[in-house]
Design a protein around this motif. Structure first.
Motif, PDB file in Angstrom:
ATOM      1  N   THR A 258       0.838  -1.207   0.000  1.00 45.93           N
ATOM      2  CA  THR A 258       0.000   0.000   0.000  1.00 45.93           C
ATOM      3  C   THR A 258       0.865   1.247   0.000  1.00 45.93           C
ATOM      4  OG1 THR A 258      -0.057   0.110   2.409  1.00 45.93           O
ATOM      5  CG2 THR A 258      -1.782  -1.199   1.328  1.00 45.93           C
ATOM      6  N   GLN A 259       2.170   1.045   0.179  1.00 50.99           N
ATOM      7  CA  GLN A 259       3.095   2.182   0.223  1.00 50.99           C
ATOM      8  C   GLN A 259       4.500   1.671  -0.091  1.00 50.99           C
ATOM      9  OE1 GLN A 259       2.816   3.626   4.266  1.00 50.99           O
ATOM     10  NE2 GLN A 259       3.206   1.619   5.166  1.00 50.99           N
ATOM     11  N   THR A 260       5.307   2.544  -0.680  1.00 51.00           N
ATOM     12  CA  THR A 260       6.695   2.144  -0.947  1.00 51.00           C
ATOM     13  C   THR A 260       7.533   2.184   0.328  1.00 51.00           C
ATOM     14  OG1 THR A 260       7.003   4.418  -1.719  1.00 51.00           O
ATOM     15  CG2 THR A 260       6.836   2.699  -3.414  1.00 51.00           C
ATOM     16  N   SER A 261       6.934   2.586   1.454  1.00 51.50           N
ATOM     17  CA  SER A 261       7.679   2.622   2.725  1.00 51.50           C
ATOM     18  C   SER A 261       8.217   1.248   3.105  1.00 51.50           C
ATOM     19  CB  SER A 261       6.788   3.173   3.849  1.00 51.50           C
ATOM     20  OG  SER A 261       6.413   4.495   3.550  1.00 51.50           O
ATOM     21  N   SER A 262       7.590   0.180   2.570  1.00 46.27           N
ATOM     22  CA  SER A 262       8.120  -1.167   2.808  1.00 46.27           C
ATOM     23  C   SER A 262       9.595  -1.242   2.398  1.00 46.27           C
ATOM     24  CB  SER A 262       7.308  -2.193   2.016  1.00 46.27           C
ATOM     25  OG  SER A 262       7.258  -1.818   0.644  1.00 46.27           O
ATOM     26  N   MET A 263       9.977  -0.425   1.447  1.00 48.57           N
ATOM     27  CA  MET A 263      11.367  -0.432   0.970  1.00 48.57           C
ATOM     28  C   MET A 263      12.335   0.116   2.019  1.00 48.57           C
ATOM     29  SD  MET A 263      11.585  -1.994  -1.764  1.00 48.57           S
ATOM     30  CE  MET A 263      13.283  -1.580  -2.185  1.00 48.57           C
ATOM     31  N   GLN A 264      11.810   0.971   2.920  1.00 50.20           N
ATOM     32  CA  GLN A 264      12.666   1.457   4.014  1.00 50.20           C
ATOM     33  C   GLN A 264      13.224   0.268   4.792  1.00 50.20           C
ATOM     34  OE1 GLN A 264      11.024   4.417   6.672  1.00 50.20           O
ATOM     35  NE2 GLN A 264       9.753   5.330   5.062  1.00 50.20           N
ATOM     36  N   ILE A 265      12.320  -0.647   5.139  1.00 53.23           N
ATOM     37  CA  ILE A 265      12.732  -1.816   5.932  1.00 53.23           C
ATOM     38  C   ILE A 265      13.676  -2.709   5.131  1.00 53.23           C
ATOM     39  CG2 ILE A 265      11.917  -3.791   7.279  1.00 53.23           C
ATOM     40  CD1 ILE A 265      10.974  -1.040   8.318  1.00 53.23           C
TER      41      ILE A 265
ATOM     42  N   TYR B  17      -0.824   0.001  -4.173  1.00 53.83           N
ATOM     43  CA  TYR B  17      -2.228  -0.350  -4.426  1.00 53.83           C
ATOM     44  C   TYR B  17      -3.086  -0.086  -3.202  1.00 53.83           C
ATOM     45  CZ  TYR B  17       0.073  -2.878  -8.197  1.00 53.83           C
ATOM     46  OH  TYR B  17       0.839  -3.208  -9.288  1.00 53.83           O
ATOM     47  N   ARG B  18      -4.224   0.538  -3.422  1.00 50.58           N
ATOM     48  CA  ARG B  18      -5.180   0.735  -2.325  1.00 50.58           C
ATOM     49  C   ARG B  18      -6.585   0.600  -2.876  1.00 50.58           C
ATOM     50  NH1 ARG B  18      -2.433   5.963   0.761  1.00 50.58           N
ATOM     51  NH2 ARG B  18      -0.363   4.995   0.835  1.00 50.58           N
ATOM     52  N   LYS B  19      -7.512   0.147  -2.025  1.00 53.19           N
ATOM     53  CA  LYS B  19      -8.893  -0.008  -2.481  1.00 53.19           C
ATOM     54  C   LYS B  19      -9.589   1.353  -2.519  1.00 53.19           C
ATOM     55  CE  LYS B  19      -9.755  -4.801  -1.061  1.00 53.19           C
ATOM     56  NZ  LYS B  19     -10.528  -5.644  -0.124  1.00 53.19           N
TER      57      LYS B  19
ATOM     58  N   HIS C 240       1.576   5.508  -8.130  1.00 54.06           N
ATOM     59  CA  HIS C 240       3.018   5.375  -7.937  1.00 54.06           C
ATOM     60  C   HIS C 240       3.499   6.273  -6.799  1.00 54.06           C
ATOM     61  CE1 HIS C 240       2.328   4.053 -12.072  1.00 54.06           C
ATOM     62  NE2 HIS C 240       3.454   3.373 -11.986  1.00 54.06           N
ATOM     63  N   GLN C 241       4.398   5.714  -6.024  1.00 46.99           N
ATOM     64  CA  GLN C 241       5.038   6.530  -4.997  1.00 46.99           C
ATOM     65  C   GLN C 241       6.540   6.523  -5.241  1.00 46.99           C
ATOM     66  OE1 GLN C 241       3.840   4.949  -1.151  1.00 46.99           O
ATOM     67  NE2 GLN C 241       2.272   6.528  -0.956  1.00 46.99           N
ATOM     68  N   ILE C 242       7.166   7.556  -4.712  1.00 41.68           N
ATOM     69  CA  ILE C 242       8.627   7.585  -4.740  1.00 41.68           C
ATOM     70  C   ILE C 242       9.063   7.740  -3.297  1.00 41.68           C
ATOM     71  CG2 ILE C 242      10.661   8.771  -5.601  1.00 41.68           C
ATOM     72  CD1 ILE C 242       8.905   9.858  -7.871  1.00 41.68           C
ATOM     73  N   GLU C 243       9.666   6.683  -2.770  1.00 42.72           N
ATOM     74  CA  GLU C 243      10.103   6.682  -1.385  1.00 42.72           C
ATOM     75  C   GLU C 243      11.530   7.198  -1.315  1.00 42.72           C
ATOM     76  OE1 GLU C 243       7.786   5.533   0.636  1.00 42.72           O
ATOM     77  OE2 GLU C 243       8.803   5.560   2.578  1.00 42.72           O
ATOM     78  N   GLY C 244      11.799   8.007  -0.333  1.00 35.99           N
ATOM     79  CA  GLY C 244      13.182   8.436  -0.101  1.00 35.99           C
ATOM     80  C   GLY C 244      13.568   8.092   1.326  1.00 35.99           C
TER      81      GLY C 244
ATOM     82  N   PHE D  57       5.445   5.326  11.499  1.00 35.22           N
ATOM     83  CA  PHE D  57       6.865   5.000  11.333  1.00 35.22           C
ATOM     84  C   PHE D  57       7.779   6.215  11.279  1.00 35.22           C
ATOM     85  CE2 PHE D  57       6.012   5.823   6.880  1.00 35.22           C
ATOM     86  CZ  PHE D  57       4.701   5.362   6.723  1.00 35.22           C
ATOM     87  N   THR D  58       7.213   7.417  11.466  1.00 42.37           N
ATOM     88  CA  THR D  58       8.064   8.617  11.561  1.00 42.37           C
ATOM     89  C   THR D  58       7.627   9.435  12.772  1.00 42.37           C
ATOM     90  OG1 THR D  58       6.585   9.654   9.940  1.00 42.37           O
ATOM     91  CG2 THR D  58       8.739   8.902   9.136  1.00 42.37           C
ATOM     92  N   GLU D  59       8.584  10.138  13.349  1.00 39.29           N
ATOM     93  CA  GLU D  59       8.290  10.989  14.505  1.00 39.29           C
ATOM     94  C   GLU D  59       9.367  12.056  14.633  1.00 39.29           C
ATOM     95  OE1 GLU D  59       5.615  11.152  16.311  1.00 39.29           O
ATOM     96  OE2 GLU D  59       6.503  12.781  17.458  1.00 39.29           O
TER      97      GLU D  59
ATOM     98  N   ALA E  18       6.033  12.652   5.074  1.00 38.15           N
ATOM     99  CA  ALA E  18       7.457  12.578   5.405  1.00 38.15           C
ATOM    100  C   ALA E  18       7.631  12.641   6.919  1.00 38.15           C
ATOM    101  CB  ALA E  18       8.214  13.717   4.729  1.00 38.15           C
ATOM    102  N   GLY E  19       8.865  12.527   7.336  1.00 45.27           N
ATOM    103  CA  GLY E  19       9.143  12.661   8.765  1.00 45.27           C
ATOM    104  C   GLY E  19      10.497  12.068   9.108  1.00 45.27           C
ATOM    105  N   MET E  20      10.821  12.132  10.413  1.00 46.23           N
ATOM    106  CA  MET E  20      12.065  11.543  10.904  1.00 46.23           C
ATOM    107  C   MET E  20      11.797  10.082  11.241  1.00 46.23           C
ATOM    108  SD  MET E  20      13.975  14.082  10.550  1.00 46.23           S
ATOM    109  CE  MET E  20      15.489  13.405  11.235  1.00 46.23           C
TER     110      MET E  20
ATOM    111  N   PHE F  20      10.607  10.079   3.158  1.00 46.93           N
ATOM    112  CA  PHE F  20       9.444  10.724   2.535  1.00 46.93           C
ATOM    113  C   PHE F  20       8.871   9.767   1.510  1.00 46.93           C
ATOM    114  CE2 PHE F  20      13.205  12.072   0.157  1.00 46.93           C
ATOM    115  CZ  PHE F  20      12.859  11.736  -1.138  1.00 46.93           C
ATOM    116  N   GLY F  21       7.580   9.944   1.214  1.00 44.69           N
ATOM    117  CA  GLY F  21       6.946   9.161   0.162  1.00 44.69           C
ATOM    118  C   GLY F  21       6.064  10.091  -0.637  1.00 44.69           C
ATOM    119  N   MET F  22       6.454  10.341  -1.881  1.00 43.59           N
ATOM    120  CA  MET F  22       5.639  11.279  -2.670  1.00 43.59           C
ATOM    121  C   MET F  22       4.807  10.535  -3.702  1.00 43.59           C
ATOM    122  SD  MET F  22       8.510  13.275  -4.956  1.00 43.59           S
ATOM    123  CE  MET F  22       9.717  13.711  -3.744  1.00 43.59           C
TER     124      MET F  22
HETATM  125  N1  PHE Z   1       4.002   5.934   3.171  1.00 40.57           N
HETATM  126  C1  PHE Z   1       3.321   7.135   3.519  1.00 40.57           C
HETATM  127  C2  PHE Z   1       1.989   7.179   2.749  1.00 40.57           C
HETATM  128  O1  PHE Z   1       1.819   6.409   1.840  1.00 40.57           O
HETATM  129  C3  PHE Z   1       4.120   8.338   3.169  1.00 40.57           C
HETATM  130  C4  PHE Z   1       5.363   8.466   4.027  1.00 40.57           C
HETATM  131  C5  PHE Z   1       6.550   7.960   3.552  1.00 40.57           C
HETATM  132  C6  PHE Z   1       5.321   9.099   5.236  1.00 40.57           C
HETATM  133  C7  PHE Z   1       7.698   8.097   4.320  1.00 40.57           C
HETATM  134  C8  PHE Z   1       6.451   9.230   6.002  1.00 40.57           C
HETATM  135  C9  PHE Z   1       7.640   8.737   5.521  1.00 40.57           C
HETATM  136  O2  PHE Z   1       1.128   7.976   3.020  1.00 40.57           O
END
Ligand code: PHE
Length: 347
Positions: free
Chosen positions: A171-178, A197-199, A211-215, A254-256, A293-295, A316-318
């Motif tokens: 549901t998010q490219t944040s999985s790539m962080q891990i 993908y989201r419903k 599409h997301q771009i994770e950083g 996952f960010t604070e 985004a976040g720390m 961040f995830g844009m």
């Molecule tokens: N994954 C979050 C979303 O899909 C965006 C995000 C990415 C937030 C990375 C914080 C850090 O909404």
């Protein structure tokens, strides 16, 4: 009889000259030289001639036959050449006629924007990484500090593959962080673009696949200031130096601290209205949300074996489609996926 033969000769030659087709020639050959032909009919009368006359008439008859045969051959050749010429003319290929142009496509507008974003981050030292779209819930949620029962894990939002909800479409490219942090030690500086993908019902700003771009940047002394400067630098490159952006506090497990970044709506210029009606691009908000985004949360770092006392990081995830909409002044997200060439040709 001589007269008769001369007449046959002159009529035959005239008729042969007038014949225009191979069929007409053949008809004439039969009627002149055939068993029942005119010449044969005359020759049959030879018996009535005197023995002195016979060889003389024979000579004349042979000469007439020879003339007719020669004429036949000549006409045959001429007509054959004419027919061939006609055929060649009819089948001729004019190599000077311009051909049908083959219309070349071009890069999809979304890929154009993706490429531009990748180039900008690569220029700042980021490495592009790729990962699976079919993902474990562990990577998509659990290790991102999103415990069981969290609303984001709801079945109404997520496409699950298994009854125990352990495998899903990310549901998010944040999985790539891990995935990155489990396999690399800081300093880490990566960009992970990809499908998620989201419903969601499709509307002007939503689609069930996007599409997301994770950083992700993890190193010593990384601060929120680094996050803001990286994002503002990139956005100004993409949207122009006078682009208007804002950061809002937000919450992600996952960010604070967490934030979201918005860009002023390019359609209504922040007013939320177009011609007295609610702006359809930003739903009257005046702003378009571009990213979260976040720390990186200390729990996420330590869960991946990275000491949060020593290291800090930002993520961040844009949303690529939203970025493309702003960049290319597209007012409805669905146009990006319709692939109507009348739309695509504009970019
Ligand atoms: N994954 C979050 C979303 O899909 C965006 C995000 C990415 C937030 C990375 C914080 C850090 O909404």
């Amino acid at each position: 009889m001589k007269q008769q033969l001369e007449q046959i000769r002159s009529q035959a030659l005239a008729a042969l000259d007038a014949a225009e087709t191979p069929a007409a020639l053949e008809e004439l050959r039969v009627s002149l030289l055939g068993k029942k032909g005119a010449l044969t009919a005359v020759l049959k009368q030879m018996g009535q001639l005197s023995p002195e006359e016979r060889p003389i008439m024979g000579q004349v008859a042979n000469a007439v036959r020879a003339d007719i045969e020669a004429k036949l051959e000549e006409r045959k050749a001429t007509i054959h050449a004419a027919v061939l010429e006609q055929k060649l003319a009819a089948e001729a290929i004019d190599v000077t006629i311009p051909g049908d142009a083959v219309v070349m496509g071009h890069e999809h507008p979304m890929n154009q924007v993706l490429q531009q974003i990748k180039d900008l981050f690569v220029g700042m030292g980021y490495t592009i990484v790729d990962g699976p779209e079919v993902e474990l819930a562990d990577y998509n949620f659990t290790k991102l500090n999103t415990e069981e029962g969290h609303p984001a894990r709801d079945r109404s939002d997520t496409f699950y593959f298994t009854d125990d909800d352990s495998v899903l479409l990310r549901t998010q490219t944040s999985s790539m962080q891990i995935r990155v942090m489990e396999n690399a030690k800081p300093p880490i500086c990566i960009l992970a673009p990809g499908r998620v993908y989201r419903k969601d019902e499709a509307d002007a700003t939503h689609s069930p696949m996007f599409h997301q771009i994770e950083g992700l940047v993890v190193a010593e002394n990384i601060t929120m200031g680094n996050l803001k400067s990286a994002l503002v630098t990139v956005m100004k490159q993409i949207y122009g130096q006078d682009a208007v952006m804002r950061f809002r506090p937000h919450h992600f497990p996952f960010t604070e601290p967490s934030c979201e970044m918005d860009m002023q709506c390019h359609k209504c210029h922040g007013t939320g209205e177009v011609d007295g009606a609610v702006c359809s691009t930003c739903h009257g908000e005046g702003w378009i949300e571009l990213l979260g985004a976040g720390m990186v949360h200390p729990k996420v770092l330590s869960g991946c074996g990275i000491d949060p006392e020593k290291y800090s990081g930002f993520a961040f995830g844009m949303g690529l489609e939203r970025m493309a909409m702003g960049r290319l002044k597209i007012t409805d997200l669905r146009l990006i996926f319709d692939n109507d060439v009348r739309f695509l040709n504009q970019f």
